[in-house]
Design a protein around this motif. Structure first.
Motif, PDB file in Angstrom:
ATOM      1  N   SER A   2       0.574  -1.169  -0.319  1.00  0.00           N
ATOM      2  CA  SER A   2      -0.281   0.225  -0.194  1.00  0.00           C
ATOM      3  C   SER A   2       0.889   1.082   0.066  1.00  0.00           C
ATOM      4  CB  SER A   2      -0.631   0.144   1.884  1.00  0.00           C
ATOM      5  OG  SER A   2       0.044   0.057   2.277  1.00  0.00           O
ATOM      6  N   GLU A  59     -13.315   6.757   1.207  1.00  0.00           N
ATOM      7  CA  GLU A  59     -11.802   5.826   1.196  1.00  0.00           C
ATOM      8  C   GLU A  59     -11.346   5.393  -0.215  1.00  0.00           C
ATOM      9  OE1 GLU A  59     -10.543   2.625   4.084  1.00  0.00           O
ATOM     10  OE2 GLU A  59      -9.662   4.663   4.218  1.00  0.00           O
ATOM     11  N   ALA A  60     -12.178   4.577  -0.667  1.00  0.00           N
ATOM     12  CA  ALA A  60     -11.843   3.608  -2.175  1.00  0.00           C
ATOM     13  C   ALA A  60     -12.691   5.169  -3.096  1.00  0.00           C
ATOM     14  CB  ALA A  60     -12.528   2.763  -2.634  1.00  0.00           C
ATOM     15  N   TYR A  63      -9.660   7.855  -3.163  1.00  0.00           N
ATOM     16  CA  TYR A  63      -8.284   7.760  -4.131  1.00  0.00           C
ATOM     17  C   TYR A  63      -8.875   7.736  -5.419  1.00  0.00           C
ATOM     18  CZ  TYR A  63      -4.357   4.747  -4.740  1.00  0.00           C
ATOM     19  OH  TYR A  63      -2.821   4.305  -5.185  1.00  0.00           O
TER      20      TYR A  63
ATOM     21  N   HIS B 168     -18.606  -0.090  -1.220  1.00  0.00           N
ATOM     22  CA  HIS B 168     -17.918   0.189  -1.644  1.00  0.00           C
ATOM     23  C   HIS B 168     -15.783  -0.024  -1.143  1.00  0.00           C
ATOM     24  CE1 HIS B 168     -18.031   4.408  -3.741  1.00  0.00           C
ATOM     25  NE2 HIS B 168     -16.637   4.463  -4.081  1.00  0.00           N
ATOM     26  N   ALA B 169     -15.481  -1.065  -0.832  1.00  0.00           N
ATOM     27  CA  ALA B 169     -14.249  -1.179  -0.400  1.00  0.00           C
ATOM     28  C   ALA B 169     -13.795  -0.811  -2.016  1.00  0.00           C
ATOM     29  CB  ALA B 169     -14.663  -2.283  -0.105  1.00  0.00           C
ATOM     30  N   LEU B 170     -14.291  -1.082  -2.935  1.00  0.00           N
ATOM     31  CA  LEU B 170     -13.827  -1.241  -4.773  1.00  0.00           C
ATOM     32  C   LEU B 170     -13.654  -0.096  -4.820  1.00  0.00           C
ATOM     33  CD1 LEU B 170     -13.836  -4.310  -6.062  1.00  0.00           C
ATOM     34  CD2 LEU B 170     -12.191  -3.883  -4.543  1.00  0.00           C
ATOM     35  N   ASP B 171     -13.107   0.774  -5.991  1.00  0.00           N
ATOM     36  CA  ASP B 171     -13.399   1.854  -6.532  1.00  0.00           C
ATOM     37  C   ASP B 171     -12.711   1.619  -7.889  1.00  0.00           C
ATOM     38  OD1 ASP B 171     -14.154   3.903  -8.362  1.00  0.00           O
ATOM     39  OD2 ASP B 171     -14.596   4.989  -6.384  1.00  0.00           O
ATOM     40  N   PRO B 183      -8.883  -1.311  -4.183  1.00  0.00           N
ATOM     41  CA  PRO B 183      -8.920  -0.815  -2.583  1.00  0.00           C
ATOM     42  C   PRO B 183      -8.059   0.175  -2.808  1.00  0.00           C
ATOM     43  CG  PRO B 183      -8.661  -3.090  -2.275  1.00  0.00           C
ATOM     44  CD  PRO B 183      -8.438  -2.950  -3.292  1.00  0.00           C
ATOM     45  N   ALA B 184      -9.429   0.910  -1.882  1.00  0.00           N
ATOM     46  CA  ALA B 184      -7.759   2.151  -1.428  1.00  0.00           C
ATOM     47  C   ALA B 184      -6.721   2.368  -0.619  1.00  0.00           C
ATOM     48  CB  ALA B 184      -8.991   3.125   0.127  1.00  0.00           C
ATOM     49  N   PHE B 185      -6.208   3.200  -2.048  1.00  0.00           N
ATOM     50  CA  PHE B 185      -4.454   3.898  -1.346  1.00  0.00           C
ATOM     51  C   PHE B 185      -4.046   2.401  -1.331  1.00  0.00           C
ATOM     52  CE2 PHE B 185      -6.872   6.255   2.099  1.00  0.00           C
ATOM     53  CZ  PHE B 185      -6.752   7.449   1.233  1.00  0.00           C
ATOM     54  N   ASP B 186      -4.513   1.901  -2.471  1.00  0.00           N
ATOM     55  CA  ASP B 186      -4.001   0.249  -2.658  1.00  0.00           C
ATOM     56  C   ASP B 186      -2.845  -0.320  -1.967  1.00  0.00           C
ATOM     57  OD1 ASP B 186      -2.679  -1.551  -4.706  1.00  0.00           O
ATOM     58  OD2 ASP B 186      -1.057  -0.734  -4.822  1.00  0.00           O
ATOM     59  N   ARG B 187      -3.975  -0.400  -0.429  1.00  0.00           N
ATOM     60  CA  ARG B 187      -4.018  -1.142   0.266  1.00  0.00           C
ATOM     61  C   ARG B 187      -4.646  -2.950   0.099  1.00  0.00           C
ATOM     62  NH1 ARG B 187      -6.910   3.415   4.373  1.00  0.00           N
ATOM     63  NH2 ARG B 187      -4.733   4.470   4.579  1.00  0.00           N
ATOM     64  N   ASP B 188      -4.295  -3.659   1.122  1.00  0.00           N
ATOM     65  CA  ASP B 188      -4.560  -5.099   1.118  1.00  0.00           C
ATOM     66  C   ASP B 188      -5.868  -4.640   1.105  1.00  0.00           C
ATOM     67  OD1 ASP B 188      -1.457  -5.324   1.000  1.00  0.00           O
ATOM     68  OD2 ASP B 188      -1.206  -6.354   2.872  1.00  0.00           O
ATOM     69  N   ARG B 490     -31.565   4.905  13.801  1.00  0.00           N
ATOM     70  CA  ARG B 490     -31.074   6.308  13.335  1.00  0.00           C
ATOM     71  C   ARG B 490     -31.285   7.372  13.487  1.00  0.00           C
ATOM     72  NH1 ARG B 490     -24.676   6.119  11.128  1.00  0.00           N
ATOM     73  NH2 ARG B 490     -24.019   4.672  12.276  1.00  0.00           N
ATOM     74  N   PRO B 577     -11.091   0.089   9.282  1.00  0.00           N
ATOM     75  CA  PRO B 577     -11.794   1.480   8.413  1.00  0.00           C
ATOM     76  C   PRO B 577     -13.081   1.655   8.826  1.00  0.00           C
ATOM     77  CG  PRO B 577     -10.665   0.634   7.244  1.00  0.00           C
ATOM     78  CD  PRO B 577     -10.434  -0.110   8.080  1.00  0.00           C
ATOM     79  N   ARG B 578     -13.021   2.922   9.402  1.00  0.00           N
ATOM     80  CA  ARG B 578     -14.746   3.381   9.594  1.00  0.00           C
ATOM     81  C   ARG B 578     -14.662   3.606   8.424  1.00  0.00           C
ATOM     82  NH1 ARG B 578     -17.677   6.186  13.698  1.00  0.00           N
ATOM     83  NH2 ARG B 578     -19.305   5.668  12.073  1.00  0.00           N
ATOM     84  N   PHE B 580     -18.289   4.596   5.542  1.00  0.00           N
ATOM     85  CA  PHE B 580     -19.341   6.023   4.727  1.00  0.00           C
ATOM     86  C   PHE B 580     -20.056   5.366   3.904  1.00  0.00           C
ATOM     87  CE2 PHE B 580     -15.355   7.556   7.198  1.00  0.00           C
ATOM     88  CZ  PHE B 580     -15.638   8.008   8.297  1.00  0.00           C
TER      89      PHE B 580
END
Lengths: 825, 580
Positions: A2, A59-60, A63, B168-171, B183-188, B490, B577-578, B580
């Motif tokens: 990452s 966050e995806a 990014y 929205h784990a992928l984009d 995934p965000a920031f090329d994270r695992d 909520r 991560p939280r 949203f």
């Protein structure tokens, strides 16, 4: 695997910035990223995480947006940033060598930073300084007419400079706060005047210009008359009026120091307060910049340098003589005398280069906002749409769709929440028309937008302006602020009960965002990916509501049409393409600059009568219109009348108005490759034909220019081009093959020469090129001294030799040899 | 509104307004190839495989994507001209030019849409060779692996994750040729909000998202004489596994499964349905308690591990409302390694418990630290998806449909229709109500079926009178629907007492571990089969199950007893991560 930033940034400034942001909504993500990059010089991952959490955006997505726009960086930049403009005009004029040179000088690839963190080197999409191509931007400052030697000098100076301490931010060009005039049209003439900054009188436009005041008082009229003179630069209070061109091109040629020189000189003579300076937008004839015009005499001084200023002050201002040596030529004292301007019909550009764009009064004094006033006070939205329909105005962004029809469609939508967007994402390399209008006459564009918003019933409008135009953005913001203060924008416009809000949205470096659906996605804070059409934005656009997207030049035409009528508009141009069109003329032509001509003018007229033909000892090979979406018009077809349909019939395209001229030194294969490499890089990546197809086309062209082409490559190029053209999702992809198809149509012999004969006739393609010193070399050492890699050697007075393996084929030796003893083979 | 009349390939066709050219073609039996289109998702138009020729008024033609282009009156469309075929062929070649083309060693061999298209369009050469994308494989999660080099960027994973699941784990990342989904920031993937529901895998037309396969591990365990291999299998698989053997969706193979599992070498064959019956008892009594104590409401079900992970990332403030009852898989696991081991007198450490699940998130659930037993044992050792189960059977030459019938083990293998219902959306709640109604109103004649909880509507609401109480119910499936309900809870807009959430559309029958393809139509057929099976069950209420009664009598005491809490209940924790 990452991505991690090199350091842990202090998030406090970011936290404060976001906390203070009032209208923070997910749509503002791009603006937030820009501001964050302003804080840190890049986008640390921790900051992006924080933004995602604060704005409650996945966050995806953060990014995804960050990596889509080329403006955003995930790693810090060096102390200094050198950007080589990769625009068409610069490319035609040899900017490719600069890249090679910087690679060898700095030992890094474009986009990288030197290990010591001193210099970041990038290539950058057209900066719009085509008039002074080739251009290099150093720390935000545009340097025009760059040469290898000057570049080396600049780089060496940066390398030797002590490292910068503290902030690593890159300064954007700084634009001064709008000069506050002592008196403005908004001021009250006396106690009876009803206008106030909080509640501007809806009739003040008429009152200030025509004197039809709510009260009759000769003193007030005298006051207003004096004000008008001041604004029109005819006031006797000044002995002279000095008009300084602050267009990017003149600025890049050294205009910056001229005002200072004038001020010093005038102060020396004690007459500083007797001379008025007016800093205008682009005056148009970029080739001869920096330009200074001075009245009395309306003298048009060319290529003015600070050293010339004492003479100008001495002779022109003090003695009222014209300094002839600085004129365009002996016969041309004023702008109107110069053939470049004579052959033009400057309607949209009538204010550009004549007024201070940061002063709304100057626009008003020349009739500005009167069309809006009349339309809102005495007309109706339907009437505006009808007039635009009747005028036959077609979209100036390149597509040529009738503007009136687009507005009528939007107006007819049942959804009352409608939006209007001004597309100021002028991304075509080689085009700087919109920038010049925005910088030189922003209020005209704003008036056009307001008329459009009124016509379609939009209460919110956007101007989407590319980030590479910071000055245009700044001018638009200043202009909006002024219009708001004058009651011309905002709630209860001109007291007529309409609310129109206008927001300037800054792009972030993506050519595809000039495509309307991608542009709308970008305004929504998303990746600028094209959407399917239909539904068209006029039915289903911003947030699903009817949205009209029109180009800057289209909007700039609107106030003129509403003020003067459809028939006036149609009085020039052709039946199907009425009106005028602005072109930015650049490349291998004697006079580069900003040109406005009636539609139907022939290409030859533009190139020869206005552009002055090819530079000495060369011949025009082709004219390229429409940038990366367009095609080439070869020399023998130059009599084509310029309008949407005839250019299309020749395989070209009107495009937004970039007009780049090529000559015998331009390899048309490499030229096509240049455009394709641009679109390939700018493809949004969504649809397969564009994303994958342009890549394969580019690879084929790469092989051809490297001398590795096969005859079957041409069939494959044609097949790919046909499929990409017919199946791509948006205009970018559909038009991406045009430069290749049109060069294949008119210059197939050049392709064949590359493939069959392994020859590049223009001597551009390095793999097919060798520089060779001929026997009649006098051994003057000029080439050896210029050679950036010191691969030329010999004894003074003897024939010199090039060490071929070390030669980078930069062509410096070829250019400097005074005896033409260096040959390209 | 009147229908739209157009012609496709010269055949007149009428379709309702709002139809696309693809719909119109479909209506007359013209099958246009697509890669990025999916009726469950918004229209993409990315692959351009579905281009068709549309006639312009001036006699010229243009190519338009059938998936997104609206059918209009008087249109003349040709779907199979030489130009169209060439365009599609070129597009396939362009995909292949940037693809590993390793069909023989690819898990999707024979089940790959790209491969099928190559065959249909007789692709026998690739004219365009050149640079290929190169990205690292992501093997960070226990359930799914990402293979970006195989990705054709149809975008369906991004869309299902965003539009259906709201995760929205992928984009899309980068631009142009460098575009990729990640995934965000090329994270695992393991360090993102991904809930491992596996819906992306179901949508992937190629092999860019795969099961992290445990078939080899299971093989090894089956070959190890020291280990006592035990298996449990989830309810919905009996209605779906037949598809892997060419049977129509919804074919029930309930009785074939135990035979197959024994042939594979499992010593004991348990039924997760039994665990589900137990879950009904525990969770049902939680509901009873909350009704008696007037809250906290809603009681939210916890048997869907994708949902649980989602809640921990996105809605951790709902943790107090969650049912603490473990999922049926973990209940069977816990009881196997305690009750069963004790009864059989075997060391639980020797037990190797394999779960066969319709779910990729179950792999994750089995590894949650909360499910570790005293001494560090995992309640469930390894989880196979329905697809891996099929792979294992084929590897062992077992032709499931032609096997003789067999039975699950008597202990931990007997179940009721209630447990079975866990496999479909609304079923868990229905099963619980069958018991809760009896507990709260022992003399009443509560219904066995609750039609308001049936059907495929994403959010099902209603209320039932149980004894003196009106209980407001809501069953949602698909995490996007869960988000809607949770947000309205909520904000105080919703008054729900009992909320069932299933991460996957349709519930477990649509789970991320189910056979490919899993479409709306196929989900419906599986659901119908489950209802059918339930109706045929002699016992349809968990509390009437002799096996359930026995285990409470012999081992646990009563529902929510101390021991039951110890073994059958769990805890949840907010996760980063939280989301949203």
């Amino acid at each position: 695997m990452s991505i991690q930033g090199p350091d842990t940034p202090d998030l406090q400034p970011l936290r404060q910035m976001l906390a203070a942001w009032e209208d923070l909504e997910p749509r503002k993500l791009i603006a937030v990223l820009q501001k964050t990059q302003g804080l840190y010089g890049y986008l640390p991952v921790a900051a992006l995480d924080f933004i995602a959490e604060h704005m409650r955006i996945p966050e995806a997505r953060v990014y995804g947006v960050t990596t889509f726009y080329s403006q955003f960086r995930l790693t810090p930049q060096g102390d200094h940033v050198i950007q080589v403009c990769d625009g068409t005009a610069c490319n035609v004029k040899g900017s490719g060598h600069f890249v090679d040179e910087l690679v060898s000088l700095l030992g890094i690839r474009p986009g990288e930073t030197t290990p010591d963190g001193k210099i970041t080197f990038q290539t950058v999409a057209c900066v719009g300084a085509c008039g002074v191509a080739p251009a290099v931007v150093v720390d935000g400052e545009v340097h025009g007419r760059m040469t290898s030697a000057a570049l080396r000098k600049t780089v060496n100076a940066l390398l030797e400079a002590p490292p910068r301490s503290g902030s690593r931010k890159v300064a954007l060009p700084v634009v001064g706060a709008p000069a506050r005039k002592a008196r403005t049209f908004l001021d009250r003439c006396c106690g009876k005047c009803k206008t106030s900054p909080d509640n501007p009188c809806p009739d003040f436009l008429r009152c200030r210009l025509e004197g039809e005041s709510c009260h009759d008082d000769p003193a007030c009229e005298a006051y207003r008359e004096e004000l008008r003179k001041l604004v029109r630069h005819t006031s006797e209070a000044f002995e002279a009026h000095v008009f300084l061109c602050k267009g990017l091109t003149c600025d890049a040629s050294g205009e910056a120091g001229i005002r200072k020189a004038f001020e010093n000189e005038l102060a020396r003579h004690g007459i500083l307060d007797k001379v008025e300076f007016i800093e205008t937008g682009c005056m148009g004839l970029c080739e001869v910049g920096p330009i200074v015009q001075i009245s009395p005499h309306e003298a048009f001084y060319c290529r003015v340098r600070a050293e010339d200023v004492p003479e100008i002050v001495e002779r022109h201002i003090l003695k009222h003589e014209v300094v002839e040596r600085l004129l365009y030529d002996r016969d041309c004292r004023t702008e109107a005398d110069i053939p470049f301007y004579k052959a033009q019909v400057r309607r949209v550009l009538s204010n550009t280069g004549k007024i201070d764009p940061e002063n709304i009064d100057e626009y008003i004094a020349r009739g500005g906002y009167r069309a809006l006033y009349d339309a809102i006070r005495g007309g109706s939205p339907e009437k505006v749409v009808e007039t635009i329909l009747a005028s036959g105005l077609r979209g100036r962004g390149g597509g040529g769709f009738p503007t009136g029809r687009k507005w009528a469609i939007a107006r007819s939508q049942p959804d009352p929440e409608r939006y209007l967007v001004c597309n100021a994402d002028e991304g075509d390399p080689g085009a700087f028309m919109d920038r010049s209008v925005l910088e030189g006459d922003p209020h005209r564009v704003i008036e056009g937008i307001l008329l459009g918003a009124y016509a379609i019933g939009a209460r919110k409008a956007f101007i989407y302006c590319r980030a590479e135009y910071p000055l245009a953005i700044r001018r638009l913001e200043v202009a909006c602020e002024q219009a708001r203060a004058y009651g011309l924008l905002g709630k209860n416009l001109l007291g007529a009960g309409f609310d129109i809000d206008l927001e300037v949205v800054q792009g972030a470096g993506a050519f595809v965002c000039g495509e309307e659906t991608a542009l709308i996605a970008s305004i929504e804070g998303k990746r600028g990916m094209a959407q399917n059409k239909p539904p068209f934005p006029a039915e289903h656009g911003f947030r699903g509501h009817p949205t009209c997207v029109n180009n800057v030049e289209t909007f700039a035409n609107v106030p003129l049409i509403i003020a003067n009528g459809a028939d006036w508009f149609r009085s020039v141009g052709t039946h199907n393409s009425p009106g005028t069109k602005i072109f930015s003329l650049s490349g291998k032509v004697r006079l580069t600059g900003l040109v406005e001509v009636p539609m139907g003018t022939t290409m030859r007229q533009v190139l020869e009568e206005i552009g002055g033909g090819a530079p000495e000892a060369s011949a025009i090979k082709a004219a390229q219109t429409g940038g990366p979406s367009g095609g080439c018009i070869p020399e023998h077809l130059m009599n084509v009348a310029i309008d949407y349909d005839s250019l299309k019939a020749l395989g070209g395209m009107m495009g937004s108005g970039g007009l780049v001229v090529t000559d015998r030194d331009t390899c048309m294969v490499a030229f096509a490759r240049f455009f394709l490499s641009f679109t390939q890089h700018e493809s949004c990546g969504k649809c397969i034909p564009c994303r994958e197809g342009t890549k394969r086309m580019l690879e084929i062209l790469d092989r051809i220019v490297a001398g590795e082409g096969k005859m079957s490559d041409l069939d494959e190029l044609r097949n790919l081009a046909a499929v990409i053209r017919r199946t791509s999702a948006c205009g970018l992809g559909q038009s991406a093959p045009n430069p290749v198809l049109s060069t294949l149509q008119y210059f197939e012999h050049e392709y064949l020469a590359h493939i069959r004969d392994l020859r590049c006739t223009a001597g551009v393609c390095k793999s097919l090129l060798r520089y060779h010193i001929l026997d009649f070399c006098r051994g003057c050492t000029a080439c050896a001294r210029k050679c950036p890699v010191q691969c030329i050697s010999g004894e003074r007075g003897q024939v010199f030799v090039i060490d071929q393996p070390r030669c980078t084929k930069c062509g410096e030796c070829y250019r400097v040899c005074p005896f033409n003893a260096v040959a390209k083979v | 509104m009147t229908d739209i009349a157009l012609s496709i390939n010269g055949i007149p066709v009428e379709v309702p307004p709002g139809s696309t050219l693809l719909d119109a073609a479909h209506a007359i039996g013209v099958r246009i190839p697509t890669l990025c289109h999916d009726p469950q998702l918004t229209i993409s138009g990315a692959c351009r495989m579905c281009v068709v020729e549309v006639a312009n008024p001036d006699g010229s033609t243009r190519l338009e994507p059938a998936c997104s282009y609206p059918a209009r009156d008087g249109m003349s469309v040709r779907t199979n001209t030489a130009e169209v075929r060439n365009a599609r062929r070129t597009i396939i070649e362009l995909i292949l030019a940037n693809h590993p083309r390793a069909c023989q060693t690819c898990v999707r061999n024979g089940r790959c849409q790209l491969q099928s298209l190559c065959r249909e369009y007789s692709i026998d050469e690739i004219r365009y060779e050149g640079e290929k994308r190169c990205f690292e494989v992501d093997t960070s999660t226990v359930a799914l692996t990402r293979h970006p080099d195989y990705c054709i960027l149809c975008g369906k994973c991004v869309k299902v994750c965003r539009e259906v699941q709201g995760v929205h784990a992928l984009d899309y990342v980068n631009r142009g040729f460098n575009t990729i989904t990640m995934p965000a920031f090329d994270r695992d993937l393991a360090h993102t909000v991904c809930v491992l529901c596996g819906q992306c895998l179901l949508k992937c037309p190629v092999a860019a998202i795969r099961d992290r396969s445990y078939v080899d591990e299971v093989e090894e365990a089956l070959d190890d004489p020291q280990r006592i291999c035990i298996v449990q299998i989830a309810p919905s698989i009996r209605a779906s596994v037949g598809e892997l053997f060419g049977l129509p969706p919804g074919t029930l193979l309930t009785n074939k499964i135990p035979t197959a599992l024994r042939r594979l070498g499992f010593r004991h064959v348990f039924d997760t349905d039994f665990g589900a019956d137990m879950a009904v008892m525990e969770e049902g009594h939680e509901l009873v308690e909350r009704i008696r104590n007037a809250g906290p409401f809603p009681l939210i079900t916890s048997c869907s591990p994708g949902w649980v992970k989602y809640m921990e990332h996105f809605f951790p403030d709902f943790i107090p409302m969650m049912s603490s009852t473990k999922s049926p898989q973990q209940i069977v696991g816990a009881l196997t390694k305690t009750f069963f081991a004790q009864r059989m007198g075997i060391d639980p450490a020797r037990i190797y418990l394999v779960s066969i699940m319709p779910c990729s998130a179950k792999k994750y659930e089995s590894q949650r630290p909360e499910t570790r037993m005293d001494g560090g044992l995992h309640e469930v050792d390894v989880v196979l998806t329905t697809r891996e189960f099929g792979d294992l059977l084929r590897l062992h030459e077992i032709d499931l449909p032609s096997l003789p019938d067999g039975d699950f083990d008597p202990i931990l293998g007997e179940s009721t229709g209630a447990g079975l219902m866990f496999g479909v959306t609304g079923g868990m709640m229905e099963a619980s109500l069958r018991t809760v109604a009896t507990v709260l109103d022992p003399k009443g004649e509560p219904p066995l079926e609750f039609p308001l909880l049936r059907g495929t509507s994403g959010i099902k609401r209603g209320s039932v009178i149980v004894g003196d109480h009106e209980v407001h119910l809501c069953a949602v499936h698909g995490l996007g629907n869960a988000r809607k309900i949770l947000e309205s809870i909520r904000s105080g807009k919703e008054n729900i007492h009992f909320l069932e959430v299933m991460a996957c559309p349709g519930g477990c029958v649509g789970g991320g571990g189910q056979p490919l393809p899993t479409t709306d139509e196929i989900r419906k057929r599986r659901i119908e089969a489950m209802y059918f099976e339930d109706r045929g069950k002699p016992i349809r209420q968990a509390h009437r199950s002799p096996a359930v009664r026995q285990i409470y009598r012999d081992f646990l005491g009563e529902p929510l007893s101390h021991k039951a809490h110890e073994l059958l209940h769990t805890t949840y924790t907010p996760r980063t991560p939280r989301g949203f």
